[in-house]
Each structure stands twice: as structure tokens, then as C-alpha cells.
Design a protein around this motif. Structure first.
Motif, PDB file in Angstrom:
ATOM      1  N   ASP A  86      17.028  47.566  68.024  1.00 33.12           N
ATOM      2  CA  ASP A  86      17.368  48.945  68.339  1.00 33.12           C
ATOM      3  C   ASP A  86      17.633  49.668  67.026  1.00 33.12           C
ATOM      4  OD1 ASP A  86      19.986  48.260  67.498  1.00 33.12           O
ATOM      5  OD2 ASP A  86      20.628  47.815  69.540  1.00 33.12           O
ATOM      6  N   ASP A  87      18.257  50.831  67.087  1.00 34.72           N
ATOM      7  CA  ASP A  87      18.605  51.547  65.855  1.00 34.72           C
ATOM      8  C   ASP A  87      20.118  51.656  65.723  1.00 34.72           C
ATOM      9  OD1 ASP A  87      19.032  53.301  67.922  1.00 34.72           O
ATOM     10  OD2 ASP A  87      17.913  54.982  67.054  1.00 34.72           O
ATOM     11  N   ALA A  88      20.833  50.659  66.288  1.00 41.12           N
ATOM     12  CA  ALA A  88      22.301  50.682  66.273  1.00 41.12           C
ATOM     13  C   ALA A  88      22.874  49.302  65.966  1.00 41.12           C
ATOM     14  CB  ALA A  88      22.821  51.195  67.608  1.00 41.12           C
ATOM     15  N   GLY A  89      22.262  48.585  65.041  1.00 41.33           N
ATOM     16  CA  GLY A  89      22.795  47.296  64.622  1.00 41.33           C
ATOM     17  C   GLY A  89      22.715  46.206  65.669  1.00 41.33           C
ATOM     18  N   GLY A  90      21.880  46.404  66.672  1.00 42.75           N
ATOM     19  CA  GLY A  90      21.726  45.392  67.716  1.00 42.75           C
ATOM     20  C   GLY A  90      22.703  45.517  68.862  1.00 42.75           C
ATOM     21  N   THR A  91      23.563  46.537  68.847  1.00 40.53           N
ATOM     22  CA  THR A  91      24.588  46.654  69.880  1.00 40.53           C
ATOM     23  C   THR A  91      24.001  46.912  71.260  1.00 40.53           C
ATOM     24  OG1 THR A  91      24.895  48.965  69.193  1.00 40.53           O
ATOM     25  CG2 THR A  91      26.465  47.350  68.349  1.00 40.53           C
ATOM     26  N   ALA A  92      22.838  47.522  71.334  1.00 41.76           N
ATOM     27  CA  ALA A  92      22.148  47.693  72.621  1.00 41.76           C
ATOM     28  C   ALA A  92      21.142  46.569  72.846  1.00 41.76           C
ATOM     29  CB  ALA A  92      21.444  49.048  72.663  1.00 41.76           C
ATOM     30  N   ALA A  93      20.387  46.217  71.808  1.00 43.50           N
ATOM     31  CA  ALA A  93      19.355  45.182  71.953  1.00 43.50           C
ATOM     32  C   ALA A  93      19.937  43.835  72.338  1.00 43.50           C
ATOM     33  CB  ALA A  93      18.563  45.055  70.647  1.00 43.50           C
ATOM     34  N   SER A 102      32.714  45.578  68.734  1.00 47.45           N
ATOM     35  CA  SER A 102      31.449  44.933  68.372  1.00 47.45           C
ATOM     36  C   SER A 102      30.944  45.418  67.018  1.00 47.45           C
ATOM     37  CB  SER A 102      30.395  45.185  69.451  1.00 47.45           C
ATOM     38  OG  SER A 102      30.212  46.576  69.658  1.00 47.45           O
ATOM     39  N   THR A 103      31.274  46.646  66.650  1.00 48.91           N
ATOM     40  CA  THR A 103      30.818  47.165  65.361  1.00 48.91           C
ATOM     41  C   THR A 103      31.459  46.428  64.187  1.00 48.91           C
ATOM     42  OG1 THR A 103      32.502  48.896  65.599  1.00 48.91           O
ATOM     43  CG2 THR A 103      30.232  49.469  66.199  1.00 48.91           C
ATOM     44  N   ASP A 104      32.590  45.747  64.424  1.00 49.16           N
ATOM     45  CA  ASP A 104      33.202  44.962  63.346  1.00 49.16           C
ATOM     46  C   ASP A 104      32.358  43.742  62.971  1.00 49.16           C
ATOM     47  OD1 ASP A 104      35.277  46.725  63.326  1.00 49.16           O
ATOM     48  OD2 ASP A 104      36.811  45.326  64.043  1.00 49.16           O
ATOM     49  N   ASN A 105      31.387  43.398  63.803  1.00 49.54           N
ATOM     50  CA  ASN A 105      30.503  42.275  63.500  1.00 49.54           C
ATOM     51  C   ASN A 105      29.450  42.636  62.460  1.00 49.54           C
ATOM     52  OD1 ASN A 105      31.767  40.688  65.518  1.00 49.54           O
ATOM     53  ND2 ASN A 105      30.484  41.647  67.089  1.00 49.54           N
ATOM     54  N   LEU A 106      29.392  43.918  62.085  1.00 53.29           N
ATOM     55  CA  LEU A 106      28.323  44.411  61.215  1.00 53.29           C
ATOM     56  C   LEU A 106      28.850  44.837  59.854  1.00 53.29           C
ATOM     57  CD1 LEU A 106      26.547  46.666  63.884  1.00 53.29           C
ATOM     58  CD2 LEU A 106      25.901  44.343  63.196  1.00 53.29           C
ATOM     59  N   THR A 107      27.984  44.726  58.865  1.00 48.65           N
ATOM     60  CA  THR A 107      28.271  45.265  57.544  1.00 48.65           C
ATOM     61  C   THR A 107      28.005  46.767  57.574  1.00 48.65           C
ATOM     62  OG1 THR A 107      26.013  44.931  56.758  1.00 48.65           O
ATOM     63  CG2 THR A 107      27.548  43.086  56.494  1.00 48.65           C
ATOM     64  N   PRO A 108      28.391  47.499  56.518  1.00 52.75           N
ATOM     65  CA  PRO A 108      28.148  48.944  56.523  1.00 52.75           C
ATOM     66  C   PRO A 108      26.687  49.341  56.712  1.00 52.75           C
ATOM     67  CG  PRO A 108      29.774  48.414  54.847  1.00 52.75           C
ATOM     68  CD  PRO A 108      29.263  47.102  55.385  1.00 52.75           C
ATOM     69  N   ASP A 109      25.738  48.480  56.338  1.00 56.32           N
ATOM     70  CA  ASP A 109      24.325  48.846  56.506  1.00 56.32           C
ATOM     71  C   ASP A 109      23.770  48.458  57.877  1.00 56.32           C
ATOM     72  OD1 ASP A 109      23.822  46.118  56.425  1.00 56.32           O
ATOM     73  OD2 ASP A 109      22.665  46.155  54.580  1.00 56.32           O
ATOM     74  N   GLY A 110      24.638  47.925  58.764  1.00 56.08           N
ATOM     75  CA  GLY A 110      24.203  47.610  60.119  1.00 56.08           C
ATOM     76  C   GLY A 110      23.680  46.211  60.313  1.00 56.08           C
ATOM     77  N   SER A 111      23.708  45.369  59.289  1.00 58.28           N
ATOM     78  CA  SER A 111      23.313  43.965  59.423  1.00 58.28           C
ATOM     79  C   SER A 111      24.517  43.143  59.869  1.00 58.28           C
ATOM     80  CB  SER A 111      22.790  43.428  58.091  1.00 58.28           C
ATOM     81  OG  SER A 111      21.669  44.163  57.645  1.00 58.28           O
ATOM     82  N   PHE A 112      24.256  41.981  60.468  1.00 58.80           N
ATOM     83  CA  PHE A 112      25.345  41.107  60.884  1.00 58.80           C
ATOM     84  C   PHE A 112      26.060  40.531  59.668  1.00 58.80           C
ATOM     85  CE2 PHE A 112      23.672  41.334  65.072  1.00 58.80           C
ATOM     86  CZ  PHE A 112      24.626  40.811  65.933  1.00 58.80           C
ATOM     87  N   ARG A 113      27.356  40.368  59.787  1.00 57.82           N
ATOM     88  CA  ARG A 113      28.114  39.646  58.772  1.00 57.82           C
ATOM     89  C   ARG A 113      27.678  38.185  58.784  1.00 57.82           C
ATOM     90  NH1 ARG A 113      31.829  43.071  56.804  1.00 57.82           N
ATOM     91  NH2 ARG A 113      32.442  44.822  58.129  1.00 57.82           N
ATOM     92  N   SER A 114      27.967  37.468  57.721  1.00 54.80           N
ATOM     93  CA  SER A 114      27.536  36.073  57.605  1.00 54.80           C
ATOM     94  C   SER A 114      28.231  35.222  58.663  1.00 54.80           C
ATOM     95  CB  SER A 114      27.860  35.531  56.224  1.00 54.80           C
ATOM     96  OG  SER A 114      29.271  35.353  56.087  1.00 54.80           O
ATOM     97  N   PRO A 115      27.613  34.090  59.050  1.00 55.57           N
ATOM     98  CA  PRO A 115      28.275  33.199  60.005  1.00 55.57           C
ATOM     99  C   PRO A 115      29.670  32.778  59.561  1.00 55.57           C
ATOM    100  CG  PRO A 115      25.979  32.572  59.766  1.00 55.57           C
ATOM    101  CD  PRO A 115      26.241  33.633  58.731  1.00 55.57           C
ATOM    102  N   ALA A 116      29.846  32.512  58.261  1.00 56.02           N
ATOM    103  CA  ALA A 116      31.164  32.105  57.769  1.00 56.02           C
ATOM    104  C   ALA A 116      32.185  33.223  57.940  1.00 56.02           C
ATOM    105  CB  ALA A 116      31.071  31.691  56.306  1.00 56.02           C
ATOM    106  N   GLU A 117      31.785  34.452  57.619  1.00 58.55           N
ATOM    107  CA  GLU A 117      32.701  35.585  57.736  1.00 58.55           C
ATOM    108  C   GLU A 117      33.038  35.844  59.203  1.00 58.55           C
ATOM    109  OE1 GLU A 117      33.152  40.183  56.086  1.00 58.55           O
ATOM    110  OE2 GLU A 117      31.275  39.082  55.802  1.00 58.55           O
ATOM    111  N   LEU A 118      32.042  35.776  60.070  1.00 57.26           N
ATOM    112  CA  LEU A 118      32.301  35.946  61.500  1.00 57.26           C
ATOM    113  C   LEU A 118      33.222  34.848  62.011  1.00 57.26           C
ATOM    114  CD1 LEU A 118      28.701  36.894  62.697  1.00 57.26           C
ATOM    115  CD2 LEU A 118      30.704  38.407  62.705  1.00 57.26           C
TER     116      LEU A 118
END
Length: 288
Positions: A93-100, A199-215
Motif C-alpha cells: 500500500d502507500d501507508a507502510g503496510g498498515t492496510a496491506a 501500529s505506526t510504532d512498528n515503522l521507521t520514519p521512512d515507512g519501512s519496518f523496524r528491524s526484528p531485533a528492535e521490534l
């Protein structure tokens, strides 16, 4: 469970004989321009998927605003997207995967093994300078045989137990969790015992997922433990799918509560908690 695929990885796969099925799931609460945006610009060969008619059953107060679709109807929709047995599917999607993530979860639930979220979505694809196209895509109907029940699901009756015995995550914005505002559902607040992680806390500022370790660290800090049940909810089960995907990316299995707050708040007798405290139960008056 592998959840993500990068734009570069996807671009390479698009040039192979086993080209993935691409699904564009652009949706925003309160907006109806997802298909219009898709027609203007989308990944090459991507098929538009409608959140309200293909990824959800019709809204019913007792079931929520986005109930899970009927399994047979979902299987028919998947075949209309060109899905065949053994296909790899990439949703974005165009929202960091929050809809997809809703399509990701449903396809996993229906038994598809190779389903991925495009990490960073359309924005990451654009940043990588990869090609886009416009207009509709009408694939040949597929022949996929889907089943049902492959992902953990929590019911309305389950979530209080999960909150008491494990961790129930509310994936909505903090102000909705605290009950300061409720733009859609009949009551404000949250399910008593739930903790808030948007759910947006799972993303970096550019909309990519944070690393598995960080999550993983973030979920441990929230109280998630291997020996305790975990479930996620949101307003109507959409963004909670993103929470489940982030948990899976961190190696944690979690159930989805599909009815979410839209079902809970419409069910007479269910308590509501307000404020930042997970457990303080009140019963704010219903709207109207």
C-alpha cells in the motif's frame, strides 16, 4: 515466519518465470480514493484489491466494521486476482503496510505459504527508482484452492482472558486508546487490561519496518513473553493485522481479534477502560 520483501528483491523476482502476484491494497479510514490512486500509478502488473468488498464482509454492529470475509467469497476473490496454487504473493500500500497487512493476514489464514509485505510500500519502491505503470490490470482468473483457519484468531470471549493471562495489544492511536476521542465507534476507551502500541510504532520514519531485533525489544518491554498468550486488536481489525505482522517479524506468534473495538464497543455489557492505565474499567456513555 518471513514477512517482508524489499523493493530490490521484488524487482528481481518480477523478471523470473515464477513472477509473484502483486496486490495493491490502498485504503485509508474515511477515504474512498484507493482505486483512483491505484489507476494513476501502481507497481507493474499489480491488481487492485478493495478493502471493504474483498477483504471484509459487510459491516454488522455485532461483528464489527470489517468482519472477516466469508471463506468461499475470499477464495473467489483471490482467484479473480489471478492467484494459482503455489504462487508467491506480494501485497503493498502507500501507508507502510498498515492496510496491506490485512491481505497478508487473510492469505496466510487461507493457507497461502509465500505471502509477503513489500517493506516500505509504494514509497520505498519510488525511492529505489523502480518502474511504475498506470491503468487497470485484469489478470486471467486463477485456480487457487484455499482453506481457512491457519492463523490464530481471538474472539470477543477470548480477549479478556488474553488480557488477564498474557498481553492484549491495542494498535490504535494513543488518544483513541485513552478514550480522549472516538471518531467512528459508539464508545470511547479500550478493552480493560489492554496495552497500547500503535501500529505506526512498528515503522521507521521512512515507512519501512523496524528491524526484528528492535521490534523484539519493544514487544518484550511491553510485556510479551514466550509462555504467555498474545493478541492484537484495533478499531476494526485492519491495523491489528499490521501488529500481528510486526510480531511475526520479531519471531512472536500472536492472535488477531478481528472484531476489535468496533465489535467490543457495540456489544452491550462489555466494560471500557479510559486513560493511560490498562486496567481501569469504566463505562462511558454511548453516542447518541
Amino acid at each position: 515466519m518471513d514477512v517482508l520483501i524489499s523493493p530490490q528483491q521484488l524487482h528481481e523476482r518480477l523478471g523470473t518465470a515464477r513472477r509473484p502476484v502483486l496486490l495493491d491494497v490502498r485504503w485509508v479510514l474515511g477515504a474512498a480514493d484507493g482505486e483512483e490512486k491505484y489507476l494513476h500509478e501502481h507497481l507493474p502488473g499489480a491488481v487492485y484489491v478493495d478493502m471493504d468488498t474483498e477483504l471484509s464482509a459487510p459491516a454488522v454492529p455485532g461483528e464489527g466494521r470489517h468482519p472477516l470475509p466469508d471463506p468461499a467469497a475470499f477464495a473467489a476473490a483471490a482467484r479473480s486476482w489471478g492467484l494459482n496454487d503455489g504462487d508467491t504473493v506480494v501485497v503493498y500500500d502507500d501507508a507502510g503496510g498498515t492496510a496491506a497487512a490485512r491481505a497478508w493476514w487473510l492469505l496466510r489464514h487461507a493457507g497461502c505459504q509465500d505471502v509477503f509485505l513489500l517493506d516500505g510500500g509504494l514509497a520505498a519502491w519510488r525511492r529505489a527508482g523502480l518502474p511504475l505503470e498506470s491503468g487497470p490490470v485484469e489478470p486471467l482468473p486463477g485456480t487457487a484452492h484455499l482453506s481457512w483457519g491457519h492463523m490464530p484468531v481471538a474472539s470477543l470471549r477470548d480477549v479478556s482472558r488474553v488480557a488477564a493471562e498474557g498481553i492484549l495489544i491495542d494498535a490504535r492511536a494513543p488518544e483513541r486508546y485513552r478514550g480522549e476521542t472516538e471518531p467512528v465507534d459508539p464508545r470511547a476507551g479500550h478493552i480493560p487490561g489492554a496495552v497500547n502500541r500503535p501500529s505506526t510504532d512498528n515503522l521507521t520514519p521512512d515507512g519501512s519496518f523496524r528491524s526484528p531485533a528492535e521490534l523484539g525489544r519493544a514487544f518484550v518491554d511491553l510485556g510479551v513473553r514466550p509462555d504467555r498468550p498474545v493478541a492484537a486488536y484495533c478499531g476494526s481489525g485492519i491495523f491489528a493485522s499490521h501488529e500481528v505482522a510486526a510480531l511475526a517479524q520479531a519471531g512472536i506468534t500472536a492472535a488477531l481479534y478481528p472484531g476489535s473495538w468496533s465489535q467490543w464497543s457495540n456489544t452491550p455489557g462489555t466494560p471500557a477502560a479510559v486513560g493511560p492505565d490498562p486496567g481501569r474499567a469504566e463505562n462511558p456513555p454511548q453516542k447518541g
